[in-house]
Design a protein around this motif. Sequence first.
Motif, PDB file in Angstrom:
ATOM      1  N   GLU A   1       0.826  -1.237   0.113  1.00 12.85           N
ATOM      2  CA  GLU A   1       0.287  -0.039  -0.079  1.00 12.85           C
ATOM      3  C   GLU A   1       0.882   1.257   0.041  1.00 12.85           C
ATOM      4  O   GLU A   1       0.547   2.388  -0.948  1.00 12.85           O
ATOM      5  N   ILE A   2       1.766   1.244   0.753  1.00 15.02           N
ATOM      6  CA  ILE A   2       2.650   2.509   0.762  1.00 15.02           C
ATOM      7  C   ILE A   2       3.533   2.523  -0.415  1.00 15.02           C
ATOM      8  O   ILE A   2       3.886   3.555  -0.845  1.00 15.02           O
ATOM      9  N   TYR A   3       3.975   1.460  -0.940  1.00 15.95           N
ATOM     10  CA  TYR A   3       4.746   1.490  -2.383  1.00 15.95           C
ATOM     11  C   TYR A   3       3.830   2.191  -3.414  1.00 15.95           C
ATOM     12  O   TYR A   3       4.213   2.839  -4.161  1.00 15.95           O
ATOM     13  N   GLN A   4       2.629   1.920  -3.333  1.00 18.80           N
ATOM     14  CA  GLN A   4       1.652   2.320  -4.514  1.00 18.80           C
ATOM     15  C   GLN A   4       1.812   3.654  -4.207  1.00 18.80           C
ATOM     16  O   GLN A   4       1.389   4.566  -5.245  1.00 18.80           O
ATOM     17  N   LYS A   5       1.899   4.328  -3.131  1.00 14.98           N
ATOM     18  CA  LYS A   5       1.593   5.818  -3.015  1.00 14.98           C
ATOM     19  C   LYS A   5       2.901   6.434  -3.264  1.00 14.98           C
ATOM     20  O   LYS A   5       2.980   7.605  -2.931  1.00 14.98           O
ATOM     21  N   LEU A   6       4.049   5.759  -3.132  1.00 14.55           N
ATOM     22  CA  LEU A   6       5.432   6.388  -3.378  1.00 14.55           C
ATOM     23  C   LEU A   6       5.469   7.337  -4.584  1.00 14.55           C
ATOM     24  O   LEU A   6       5.453   6.838  -5.497  1.00 14.55           O
ATOM     25  N   PRO A   7       5.763   8.606  -4.206  1.00 15.88           N
ATOM     26  CA  PRO A   7       5.944   9.717  -5.388  1.00 15.88           C
ATOM     27  C   PRO A   7       7.462   9.454  -6.232  1.00 15.88           C
ATOM     28  O   PRO A   7       8.093  10.449  -6.322  1.00 15.88           O
ATOM     29  N   ILE A   8       7.858   8.452  -6.534  1.00 21.57           N
ATOM     30  CA  ILE A   8       8.961   8.030  -7.057  1.00 21.57           C
ATOM     31  C   ILE A   8       9.213   7.575  -8.539  1.00 21.57           C
ATOM     32  O   ILE A   8       8.181   7.253  -9.143  1.00 21.57           O
ATOM     33  N   LYS A   9      10.300   7.982  -9.470  1.00 14.09           N
ATOM     34  CA  LYS A   9      10.357   7.372 -10.693  1.00 14.09           C
ATOM     35  C   LYS A   9      10.816   5.926 -10.788  1.00 14.09           C
ATOM     36  O   LYS A   9      11.033   5.263  -9.837  1.00 14.09           O
ATOM     37  N   ASN A  10      10.450   5.390 -11.818  1.00 11.79           N
ATOM     38  CA  ASN A  10      10.950   3.984 -12.309  1.00 11.79           C
ATOM     39  C   ASN A  10      10.120   2.963 -11.368  1.00 11.79           C
ATOM     40  O   ASN A  10      10.768   1.834 -10.589  1.00 11.79           O
ATOM     41  N   LYS A  11       9.085   3.106 -11.002  1.00 13.19           N
ATOM     42  CA  LYS A  11       8.340   2.304 -10.318  1.00 13.19           C
ATOM     43  C   LYS A  11       7.778   0.984 -10.768  1.00 13.19           C
ATOM     44  O   LYS A  11       7.714   0.925 -11.895  1.00 13.19           O
ATOM     45  N   GLN A  12       8.021  -0.043 -10.318  1.00 14.51           N
ATOM     46  CA  GLN A  12       7.241  -1.338 -10.614  1.00 14.51           C
ATOM     47  C   GLN A  12       5.679  -1.119 -10.390  1.00 14.51           C
ATOM     48  O   GLN A  12       5.448  -0.374  -9.728  1.00 14.51           O
ATOM     49  N   LYS A  13       5.039  -2.281 -11.052  1.00 15.98           N
ATOM     50  CA  LYS A  13       3.574  -2.317 -11.123  1.00 15.98           C
ATOM     51  C   LYS A  13       3.219  -2.544  -9.710  1.00 15.98           C
ATOM     52  O   LYS A  13       2.430  -1.974  -8.847  1.00 15.98           O
ATOM     53  N   CYS A  14       4.014  -3.455  -8.926  1.00 16.48           N
ATOM     54  CA  CYS A  14       3.869  -3.807  -7.440  1.00 16.48           C
ATOM     55  C   CYS A  14       5.180  -3.883  -6.671  1.00 16.48           C
ATOM     56  O   CYS A  14       6.197  -4.356  -7.431  1.00 16.48           O
ATOM     57  N   LEU A  15       5.065  -3.720  -5.513  1.00 12.29           N
ATOM     58  CA  LEU A  15       6.353  -3.938  -4.630  1.00 12.29           C
ATOM     59  C   LEU A  15       6.554  -5.525  -4.619  1.00 12.29           C
ATOM     60  O   LEU A  15       7.984  -5.986  -4.623  1.00 12.29           O
ATOM     61  N   MET A  16       5.597  -6.003  -4.828  1.00 13.11           N
ATOM     62  CA  MET A  16       5.725  -7.779  -4.861  1.00 13.11           C
ATOM     63  C   MET A  16       6.915  -8.006  -5.820  1.00 13.11           C
ATOM     64  O   MET A  16       7.566  -9.044  -5.561  1.00 13.11           O
ATOM     65  N   VAL A  17       6.901  -7.282  -6.979  1.00 12.43           N
ATOM     66  CA  VAL A  17       7.993  -7.707  -8.000  1.00 12.43           C
ATOM     67  C   VAL A  17       9.301  -6.809  -8.151  1.00 12.43           C
ATOM     68  O   VAL A  17      10.104  -7.010  -8.909  1.00 12.43           O
ATOM     69  N   GLU A  18       9.308  -5.955  -7.349  1.00 14.90           N
ATOM     70  CA  GLU A  18      10.392  -5.315  -7.004  1.00 14.90           C
ATOM     71  C   GLU A  18      11.765  -5.951  -6.924  1.00 14.90           C
ATOM     72  O   GLU A  18      11.688  -7.221  -6.311  1.00 14.90           O
ATOM     73  N   SER A  19      12.834  -5.520  -7.111  1.00 17.80           N
ATOM     74  CA  SER A  19      13.780  -6.145  -6.595  1.00 17.80           C
ATOM     75  C   SER A  19      14.584  -5.981  -5.339  1.00 17.80           C
ATOM     76  O   SER A  19      14.291  -4.989  -4.821  1.00 17.80           O
ATOM     77  N   TRP A  20      15.111  -7.148  -4.896  1.00 18.70           N
ATOM     78  CA  TRP A  20      15.597  -7.062  -3.631  1.00 18.70           C
ATOM     79  C   TRP A  20      16.613  -6.145  -3.195  1.00 18.70           C
ATOM     80  O   TRP A  20      17.533  -6.203  -4.392  1.00 18.70           O
ATOM     81  N   PRO A  21      16.736  -5.427  -2.203  1.00 20.08           N
ATOM     82  CA  PRO A  21      17.820  -4.234  -2.168  1.00 20.08           C
ATOM     83  C   PRO A  21      19.075  -5.042  -2.251  1.00 20.08           C
ATOM     84  O   PRO A  21      19.097  -6.214  -1.624  1.00 20.08           O
ATOM     85  N   SER A  22      20.207  -4.460  -2.664  1.00 22.73           N
ATOM     86  CA  SER A  22      21.368  -4.954  -2.596  1.00 22.73           C
ATOM     87  C   SER A  22      22.383  -3.883  -1.556  1.00 22.73           C
ATOM     88  O   SER A  22      22.290  -2.793  -1.729  1.00 22.73           O
ATOM     89  N   GLN A  23      23.214  -4.792  -1.303  1.00 24.64           N
ATOM     90  CA  GLN A  23      24.118  -3.889  -0.278  1.00 24.64           C
ATOM     91  C   GLN A  23      25.294  -3.108  -1.111  1.00 24.64           C
ATOM     92  O   GLN A  23      25.627  -3.401  -2.072  1.00 24.64           O
ATOM     93  N   LYS A  24      25.205  -1.763  -0.720  1.00 25.86           N
ATOM     94  CA  LYS A  24      26.192  -0.786  -1.371  1.00 25.86           C
ATOM     95  C   LYS A  24      27.359  -0.797  -0.600  1.00 25.86           C
ATOM     96  O   LYS A  24      27.509  -0.853   0.590  1.00 25.86           O
ATOM     97  N   PRO A  25      28.440  -0.083  -1.002  1.00 24.00           N
ATOM     98  CA  PRO A  25      29.797   0.341  -0.396  1.00 24.00           C
ATOM     99  C   PRO A  25      29.601   1.298   0.868  1.00 24.00           C
ATOM    100  O   PRO A  25      28.575   2.119   0.641  1.00 24.00           O
ATOM    101  N   LYS A  26      30.341   1.385   1.807  1.00 25.69           N
ATOM    102  CA  LYS A  26      30.140   2.114   2.803  1.00 25.69           C
ATOM    103  C   LYS A  26      30.360   3.433   2.309  1.00 25.69           C
ATOM    104  O   LYS A  26      31.364   3.649   1.692  1.00 25.69           O
ATOM    105  N   ILE A  27      29.560   4.449   2.987  1.00 27.24           N
ATOM    106  CA  ILE A  27      29.894   5.696   2.454  1.00 27.24           C
ATOM    107  C   ILE A  27      30.793   6.415   3.521  1.00 27.24           C
ATOM    108  O   ILE A  27      30.474   6.244   4.913  1.00 27.24           O
TER     109      ILE A  27
END
Length: 732
Positions: free
Chosen positions: A706-732
């Motif tokens: 539900e929250i995902y559907q409301k997110l005002p972001i670019k490049n959204k998938q149709k559903c969070l269900m099929v979004e890609s799992w986050p990957s670990q990024k280098p430490k800043i």
Amino acid sequence: MSISKHYQPQKIENKIYKLWEKSGFLKTKISKNKKPFCIIMPPVNANGPLHIGHAVFVTLEDIMIRYQRMRQKNVLWLPGVDHAGFETQVVFEKELEKQGKTRFQIPPKKLYQMIFGFTQKNRKIVREQFKKLGASCDWSREKFTLEEGIIKIVYKTFKKLYKDGLVYRGKRIINWCPRHQTALSDLEIKHEIKKGKLWHIKYYLKSQKTNFQKQEKGSKNYIIVATTRPETMLGDTGIAVNPKDKRYKKFVGKTAILPLINREIPIVASNKVDVNFGTGAVKVTPACDVIDFEIAKEHHLKIIEIVGKDGKMKNVPPSYQGLTTLACREKIVKELQEKGYLEKAENYTHQISVCYKCKTPIEPLISEQWFVKIKPLAKAAMEAVEKGKIKFIPEYYKKIYFHWMKNIKDWNISRQIVWGIRIPIWYGIKNGKIKKIIVSEKKPKLPKGSDYLKKETDTFDTWFSSGQWPFAALGFPKNKDYKYFYPTSVMETGWDILFFWVARMIMLSLYVTGEVPFRYVFLHGLVRDKDRQKMSKSKGNVIDPLGVVNLYGADALRAALVFGTGAGKDIIISEEKIIGQKRFANKIWNASRFIFQQISSSKLKTQNIKLQFKIQNLTEADKKILNGLNEIIGSVTKDLDDFQFHNALQKIYQFFWHRFCDLYIEKSKKQLQEKALQEETLKILLYVLLQSIKLLHPFMPFLTEEIYQKLPIKNKQKCLMVESWPSQKPKI
RNA sequence: GGGCGCGUAGCUCAGUUGGUUAGAGCGCAUACUUGACGUGUAUGAGGUCCCCCGUUCAAAUCGGGGCGCGCCCACCA
């Protein structure tokens, strides 16, 4: 964008499930570019409403499925419904009882149809209930154990076993429930401690009294046997003593006279007799006891069946005929006492076998049944686990598995009930005797030398068909699903059916397909209340999962079932715990609400925010939260790969609430006041929120979607269900 | 009789190859808070990690023994 102050799952969950259904993502499409991940759902018994145990497995399996789907695997979660032979018949019989009927009054065909209708009605209800829990399975592939295709596979397996000599018809002592009037496997009986008596009875010797007394001066001319079931003496055909027992050496080979009915019975020696128990002499009743049966076989003793399938005495003198075993016992004890045969009666606590469903004492009876010769299958099943082809979570269940497998005995697969898959056997009968056995689903031609054909009416133990479920449900051997998804990835189920089901699946699948049915076995525990009590209707401590869903939402229930509960451990659940997770859901809701509000009141007001930020513009607080996020992405991913769901959820909970909300969001309020920092801060808020709901999605799918559907972001998938799992990024 | 598991805060439990001051949730105490959320925030109290012995520079963690609890399997009549 105005959203309500409190999270109201009731307004959201049904809508979100429809969204998933409409999206088409629940339907699995085989794609060769992706790696398969498959869970075959334990087929649900279609004999009653959903209970908390269902919610446990739906939750755990859905977590795995959603996680792997986001990892971009080709996932299949295949739902199924089990006819659950004996279990369902028992439930249905209770329904009949309420109407004052018994199953024995209804013709088998009619009964079958009635139960069939009963299960199909339940089946529909179950499906809707699983949707309420958020199960993201492929409903288009739902299977039922009594479908034609499944039965065909089961028959094929039976035929193969028969051909290989691994299934046979045998006359043996079996566990008989006189109330349900069917045979049961060893697993379907339970042991109960019961106070009873150990009766000591004098059996006089036949031997020429005088001669004997001359030989053995001072010795008695009778032998005392001890028994807990004196009524079975009517079926005695011998007395056994241990050959090493000096006390009785002189009696071996002699003949005794059975009290009351004066039958002559031999005294034999057998090392199956325990010298130290009772009097060291055992009355042998081959038709009523497994050991006695074996002793009788050793010494070719007669076998007299004295207890009928209705639990009443048969083949006995008229005064006992037709009595229940208990009534007969009283009568016998009284007569023995009157006639001086009873030496004494000791109080004695012992274990008796009872039917696991109705607790009626099991009557060991001689009966013709179908057995699977299980040792060869068990051997292969042990090897597969030894070689690591199947792994247990938690690992120690491996030991329990081996222990059981090593001591396994042939499996009685025939049941005298109508509700199930009929054993595909026909008997060619000649002169009232079985002349030929033919394995065939349909009526075969009359074999030469037989007068007529008789159909086997017994049905299979339900576990015989569900033991083939992984490959049968996937359409062995030709279906694309089978070719692509078998062996499946994980079998998730309760440890209480490790032997009933998991072990049988491993044995039968290896035998039929040559491959293991699954790579991992994940076993969950029993659900208990906060006082560690088992949940049961009679105790009144049952938590109705659907009631909980209505009150607090499916997400809260799911999270509560996972929180603080490791694999294999019992699951302690209470309303307080569920409320705690409802609060967490509310927290997530409000954090999102705050972020959305900040965005709409800023100059960034758009639906297409690009989540990119420049590292040089970041404050210390920004860096800290981003690094913190990265850390938990790594460790949550590892936990999920290791089946440590409770750890994963606890980490996200901790991070989201205490690091993101308590620290960063509080800090962000100041940063948002500064024009130079505003845009970057908003993006970070959004970014951390997005990544967090991704991590949380397997656990709390509705709210996060539900929250995902409301997110005002670019490049959204149709559903969070099929979004890609986050990957670990280098430490800043 | 054989086997398995558990014993960490008041309660329910984490603690993955041994490594700073032992953690979480709930509960408890005190205070704060009308702008995301009182379903909240801050601070805090609370532990001989069942006991004993051993291995080790180092043990909640590994080994042995004991005590307590739970469970599974098993044909002592």
